[in-house]
Design a protein around this motif. Structure first.
Motif, PDB file in Angstrom:
ATOM      1  N   SER A   1       0.803  -1.226   0.000  1.00 35.84           N
ATOM      2  CA  SER A   1       0.000   0.000   0.000  1.00 35.84           C
ATOM      3  C   SER A   1       0.835   1.274   0.000  1.00 35.84           C
ATOM      4  O   SER A   1       1.998   1.284   0.417  1.00 35.84           O
ATOM      5  CB  SER A   1      -0.858   0.012   1.260  1.00 35.84           C
TER       6      SER A   1
ATOM      7  N   GLY B   1       1.664   4.674   4.644  1.00 33.39           N
ATOM      8  CA  GLY B   1       1.226   3.418   4.023  1.00 33.39           C
ATOM      9  C   GLY B   1       2.262   2.353   4.340  1.00 33.39           C
ATOM     10  O   GLY B   1       3.460   2.578   4.190  1.00 33.39           O
TER      11      GLY B   1
ATOM     12  N   SER C   1       2.387  -1.246  -6.809  1.00 27.20           N
ATOM     13  CA  SER C   1       1.228  -0.691  -6.112  1.00 27.20           C
ATOM     14  C   SER C   1       0.436   0.206  -7.058  1.00 27.20           C
ATOM     15  O   SER C   1       0.668   0.208  -8.272  1.00 27.20           O
ATOM     16  CB  SER C   1       1.712   0.109  -4.896  1.00 27.20           C
TER      17      SER C   1
ATOM     18  N   GLY D   1      -4.841   6.279  -1.507  1.00 24.90           N
ATOM     19  CA  GLY D   1      -5.079   5.796  -0.148  1.00 24.90           C
ATOM     20  C   GLY D   1      -4.708   6.866   0.872  1.00 24.90           C
ATOM     21  O   GLY D   1      -3.757   7.615   0.671  1.00 24.90           O
TER      22      GLY D   1
ATOM     23  N   ALA E   1      -8.777   2.771   1.801  1.00 26.61           N
ATOM     24  CA  ALA E   1      -7.875   2.082   0.871  1.00 26.61           C
ATOM     25  C   ALA E   1      -7.687   2.853  -0.437  1.00 26.61           C
ATOM     26  O   ALA E   1      -6.581   2.909  -0.967  1.00 26.61           O
ATOM     27  CB  ALA E   1      -8.389   0.679   0.573  1.00 26.61           C
TER      28      ALA E   1
ATOM     29  N   ASN F   1      -5.267   1.648  -3.308  1.00 30.15           N
ATOM     30  CA  ASN F   1      -4.681   0.392  -2.778  1.00 30.15           C
ATOM     31  C   ASN F   1      -5.645  -0.777  -2.944  1.00 30.15           C
ATOM     32  O   ASN F   1      -5.221  -1.922  -3.081  1.00 30.15           O
ATOM     33  CB  ASN F   1      -4.329   0.539  -1.300  1.00 30.15           C
TER      34      ASN F   1
ATOM     35  N   GLU G   1      -2.427  -4.434   3.594  1.00 35.27           N
ATOM     36  CA  GLU G   1      -3.230  -3.245   3.257  1.00 35.27           C
ATOM     37  C   GLU G   1      -3.653  -3.221   1.793  1.00 35.27           C
ATOM     38  O   GLU G   1      -4.094  -2.185   1.302  1.00 35.27           O
ATOM     39  CB  GLU G   1      -2.453  -1.953   3.584  1.00 35.27           C
ATOM     40  N   ILE G   2      -3.471  -4.335   1.080  1.00 32.78           N
ATOM     41  CA  ILE G   2      -4.005  -4.465  -0.287  1.00 32.78           C
ATOM     42  C   ILE G   2      -4.913  -5.691  -0.274  1.00 32.78           C
ATOM     43  O   ILE G   2      -4.919  -6.441   0.712  1.00 32.78           O
ATOM     44  CB  ILE G   2      -2.865  -4.592  -1.334  1.00 32.78           C
TER      45      ILE G   2
END
Ligand code: RIB
Ligand code: NA
Length: 287
Positions: free
Chosen positions: A10, A40, A60, A94, A111, A114, A140-141
């Motif tokens: 992320s 992130g 990303s 994000g 998000a 992301n 975080e993805i």
């Protein structure tokens, strides 16, 4: 030569409110100050690894907004390869809404782009993954993208570190594909059961970060805690990310787990001296 580290993860802009009091429900309070700083978990780990001397590629997405452009420039300024970062149209970048008080940090994530880091995007960069000495993943993805990346790493025999944050369930077979798993104490308690012999599942792979106490690993079935030297704390946001990046760099350079934890503790100890996730992350020369 420099180790090649790839992060699939992320990128956030951190909207940081520093306050003495945290508002209760229905209450309004005045805070101390506000800052917009790069963050992130994926980005933080990429920037830290690059400052510590690795060749880093970031896979990303950012949104087609001002934050997205600034965040790409931040990677360039820090020597991270940005070929794997796509700009997603009609999507916000994000963000993380962070409240820092002297008691704790509270974070709410949106998000944005992301959430669009999908399998097809990762497939565009399989050659980058295949040429890596180490891949670093956080949660975080989308989890399907995590699973897919772990499948690629398993097939290509690329060492991979799973940093299971923020805490999210993942099937056992995927944890098995990891070389190391780096939860904090809470994530570990939530994700890994205790076995009958009193050791947590996957204990051989577990590097557990324990805040001001340092970090632990298992040696011959015994948990060894390595305390940090420096705990001059301004803001712990991103301390775990610096730890993960430094641990990855040291392992990719061929150090032992114990040496890598000492190195990672030192890096994280330097990072927490400044407000913001990335501001205090050390350059290799400072280590
Ligand atoms: O690990 C710290 C990071 O978590 C912050 O930078 C914030 O963006 C959140 O993702
Ligand atoms: Na910091």
């Amino acid at each position: 030569s420099k180790p090649k580290i790839t992060i699939v993860g992320s990128i956030n802009m951190d909207l940081i409110t520093v306050t003495d009091q945290v508002a209760a429900a229905g209450e309004t309070v005045s805070g101390t100050h506000f800052e917009t700083l790069f963050g992130g978990k994926g980005a933080n780990q990429a920037i830290a690894a690059s400052r510590l001397g690795a060749d880093v590629s970031m896979i990303s997405k950012v949104g087609d907004d001002a934050f997205g452009a600034e965040m790409i420039k931040n990677f360039e300024d820090n020597g991270v390869v940005t070929d794997g970062i796509a700009v997603e149209e009609k999507t916000p970048s994000g963000i993380a809404n962070i409240i820092v008080s002297d008691k704790d940090n509270r974070i709410i994530i949106i998000a944005g782009a992301n959430g669009q880091v999908d399998k097809a995007h990762v497939d565009n960069y399989t050659s980058v993954i295949k040429n890596s000495d180490m891949v670093l993943l956080q949660f975080e993805i989308p989890m399907n993208t995590i699973r897919h990346t772990l499948d690629i790493c398993r097939k290509e025999e690329i060492p991979v570190i799973i940093n299971p944050a923020p805490v999210t369930e993942l099937e056992r077979e995927y944890f098995e594909a990891a070389t190391y798993i780096t939860p904090n104490e809470h994530e570990r308690a939530q994700l890994f059961k205790m076995r009958e012999d009193g050791l947590p599942e996957y204990y051989e792979k577990l590097i557990t970060t324990q805040g001001a106490q340092g970090a632990s690993y298992f040696n011959d079935g015994r948990e060894i805690l390595i305390p940090p030297k420096n705990v001059d704390v301004v803001d712990t946001t991103g301390a775990g990310d610096t730890f993960n990046a430094a641990f990855a760099v040291a392992i990719a350079e061929g150090r032992t787990v114990e040496e890598a934890i000492y190195f990672a503790n030192d890096a994280a100890g330097l990072a927490v001296r400044k407000l913001g996730a990335q501001s205090g992350m050390p350059m290799r020369e400072e280590m």
